[in-house]
Design an enzyme around this catalytic site. Structure first.
Site, PDB file in Angstrom:
ATOM      1  N   TYR A 142       0.818  -1.213   0.000  1.00  0.00           N
ATOM      2  CA  TYR A 142       0.000   0.000   0.000  1.00  0.00           C
ATOM      3  C   TYR A 142       0.847   1.257   0.000  1.00  0.00           C
ATOM      4  CZ  TYR A 142      -4.670  -1.967   0.578  1.00  0.00           C
ATOM      5  OH  TYR A 142      -5.862  -2.601   0.364  1.00  0.00           O
ATOM      6  N   LYS A 193       3.258 -15.497   1.999  1.00  0.00           N
ATOM      7  CA  LYS A 193       3.662 -16.341   0.860  1.00  0.00           C
ATOM      8  C   LYS A 193       5.187 -16.458   0.864  1.00  0.00           C
ATOM      9  CE  LYS A 193       1.857 -17.339  -2.778  1.00  0.00           C
ATOM     10  NZ  LYS A 193       1.557 -18.698  -3.306  1.00  0.00           N
ATOM     11  N   ASP A 226      -2.510 -18.427   0.192  1.00  0.00           N
ATOM     12  CA  ASP A 226      -3.519 -19.003  -0.718  1.00  0.00           C
ATOM     13  C   ASP A 226      -4.228 -20.182  -0.056  1.00  0.00           C
ATOM     14  OD1 ASP A 226      -1.111 -20.396  -0.819  1.00  0.00           O
ATOM     15  OD2 ASP A 226      -1.241 -20.865  -2.955  1.00  0.00           O
ATOM     16  N   ASP A 250      -6.564  -7.120   3.524  1.00  0.00           N
ATOM     17  CA  ASP A 250      -7.659  -6.449   2.808  1.00  0.00           C
ATOM     18  C   ASP A 250      -8.574  -7.490   2.167  1.00  0.00           C
ATOM     19  OD1 ASP A 250      -9.094  -4.312   1.559  1.00  0.00           O
ATOM     20  OD2 ASP A 250      -8.004  -4.742  -0.299  1.00  0.00           O
ATOM     21  N   ASP A 254     -12.568  -9.046   3.573  1.00  0.00           N
ATOM     22  CA  ASP A 254     -13.812  -9.011   2.793  1.00  0.00           C
ATOM     23  C   ASP A 254     -14.439 -10.401   2.738  1.00  0.00           C
ATOM     24  OD1 ASP A 254     -13.615  -6.308   2.198  1.00  0.00           O
ATOM     25  OD2 ASP A 254     -14.153  -6.594   0.090  1.00  0.00           O
TER      26      ASP A 254
HETATM   27  C1  IPM Z   1     -10.536  -1.398   3.237  1.00  0.00           C
HETATM   28  C2  IPM Z   1     -10.710  -0.754   1.904  1.00  0.00           C
HETATM   29  C3  IPM Z   1      -9.550   0.179   1.637  1.00  0.00           C
HETATM   30  C4  IPM Z   1      -8.297  -0.649   1.553  1.00  0.00           C
HETATM   31  C5  IPM Z   1      -9.688   1.081   0.403  1.00  0.00           C
HETATM   32  C6  IPM Z   1     -10.962   1.905   0.451  1.00  0.00           C
HETATM   33  C7  IPM Z   1      -8.494   1.968   0.210  1.00  0.00           C
HETATM   34  O1  IPM Z   1     -10.878  -1.710   0.915  1.00  0.00           O
HETATM   35  O2  IPM Z   1     -10.427  -0.676   4.234  1.00  0.00           O
HETATM   36  O3  IPM Z   1     -10.516  -2.625   3.299  1.00  0.00           O
HETATM   37  O4  IPM Z   1      -7.955  -1.184   0.493  1.00  0.00           O
HETATM   38  O5  IPM Z   1      -7.640  -0.794   2.584  1.00  0.00           O
HETATM   39 MG    MG Z   2     -11.002  -3.680   1.662  1.00  0.00          MG
END
Ligand code: IPM
Ligand code: MG
Length: 370
Positions: A142, A193, A226, A250, A254
């Site tokens: 990042y 990894k 993975d 990240d 999700d």
């Molecule tokens: C998160 C989001 C952010 C990230 C974006 C909005 C920059 O996806 O907080 O998970 O990638 O960290």
């Molecule tokens: Mg995210």
């Protein structure tokens, strides 16, 4: 006790609608419970770009640095798809993370029993799920430099992102994970990894060293990222605390959110280093879901992740564990009553708007306080 300084950054899209529900709860706690919150509000993301031409103004950065905690909604949307990279909505969030030094991102994924059937996995795989993803948040790909697109000529370009980790960055995030594991089921799974990436090799080494030196009592397991991803959807309940880098964190957060029934359910806390003198640390709390432009402004967004982020804020920034528990229980009780926003709706349940969900949770919270 001095007032508790909160800085609210609703941002864009459903961040604004969700934050409106959190404000109702803060107002109640402030006025009726005398908890003395002092709230300021600022702009971030596309909203800040429209007002100031930047993803967050210097003024608002100062206010974020001065606050005890930042409550953050969401940023981004198609309206800002073409704005310059440096001032794109996400840049506001990334600057907050970097400048506040929020290296530890805690993303719990808890499956409320009444929502187990809303998960994309079979009920028995997720019922009772309670995992905590600890994502490194201020390093890795990042922020690594160089980060650029070079024109090579002949119609060719080269894009470069750089994944960098120093020992101290891995060391401190590992400690956060081990400390939290001790308050839970005492197990940490580290994902990287090391079969492909140098950062993976160092990550694995440092996590092992920290464990062997100071956390022998905690069970440590290493998985290739993975394979860990596969296990996360095959048998998610095997995990307790997962510690991983910025990018893997990240992605896996999700996925973990979706296991719980909806992306609209998952809160997060981003914490900085504790100031040895004052005991204070910078902190930002945000839902894991984004700005969801497709449903923004329709009043159908699920405010639970934002409200649960407030609960995390009470717990970690103000050490108000009892109030945090109450708020979390209020959320759970409302779900048990069959109250559902569209994203978690199923046959026979009561479908409500964002505002109605917020009201229902506040109502429950009130009866629990009384
Ligand atoms: C998160 C989001 C952010 C990230 C974006 C909005 C920059 O996806 O907080 O998970 O990638 O960290
Ligand atoms: Mg995210």
């Amino acid at each position: 006790m001095a007032s508790r300084k909160l800085f609210l950054l609703p941002g864009d899209g459903i961040g604004v609608e969700s934050m409106a529900e959190v404000k109702k709860i803060i107002a109640y706690m402030d006025k009726e419970l005398g908890l003395d919150f002092e709230c300021e509000e600022g702009l971030v993301g596309g909203a800040a770009y429209d007002a100031h031409g930047t993803a967050i103004s210097e003024e608002d950065m100062k206010r974020a640095l001065a606050a005890d905690a930042v409550l953050f909604g969401a940023v981004g949307g198609p309206k800002w798809a073409k704005v310059p990279y440096e001032v794109r909505p996400e840049a506001g969030l990334l600057r907050l993370r970097k400048d506040l030094g929020l290296f530890a991102n805690l993303r719990p994924a808890i499956c409320y029993p009444s929502l187990a059937s809303a998960s994309s996995l079979k009920r028995e795989l997720v019922d009772g799920l309670d995992i905590l993803i600890v994502r490194e948040l201020t390093g890795g790909v990042y922020f690594g430099e160089p980060k650029e697109i070079i024109d090579l000529g002949h119609g060719q370009k080269r894009a470069i992102d750089t994944q960098i980790y120093d020992t101290y960055e891995i060391d401190r995030i590992a400690r956060v994970a081990f400390d939290l594991a001790r308050t839970r089921k005492n197990k940490v799974t580290s994902l990287e990894k090391h079969n492909v990436m140098k950062t993976g090799i160092l990550w694995n080494e440092v996590v092992t060293e920290v464990h062997d030196k100071d956390y022998k009592d905690v069970t440590l397991e290493h998985m290739l990222a993975d394979s860990g991803g596969m296990q996360l959807v095959r048998a998610p309940k095997q995990f307790d605390v997962i510690v991983t880098d910025n990018l893997f964190g990240d992605i896996f957060s999700d996925i973990a959110a979706m296991l719980t029934g909806s992306l609209g359910m998952l809160p997060s806390a981003s914490l900085g280093e504790e100031d040895k003198k004052t005991g204070k640390r910078h902190a930002l709390y945000e839902p894991v879901h984004g700005s969801a432009p497709d449903i923004a402004g329709k009043g159908i967004a699920n405010p639970i992740a934002m409200i649960a982020s407030l609960a995390m804020c009470l717990r970690y920034s103000f050490l108000m564990g009892a109030e945090a528990d109450r708020l979390e229980k209020a959320i759970s009780a409302v779900l048990d009553d069959g109250v559902r926003t569209a994203d978690i709706y199923s046959e026979g349940m009561k479908k409500v708007s964002t505002g109605e969900m917020g009201d229902a949770i506040l109502q429950k919270f009130k009866t629990m306080v009384a």
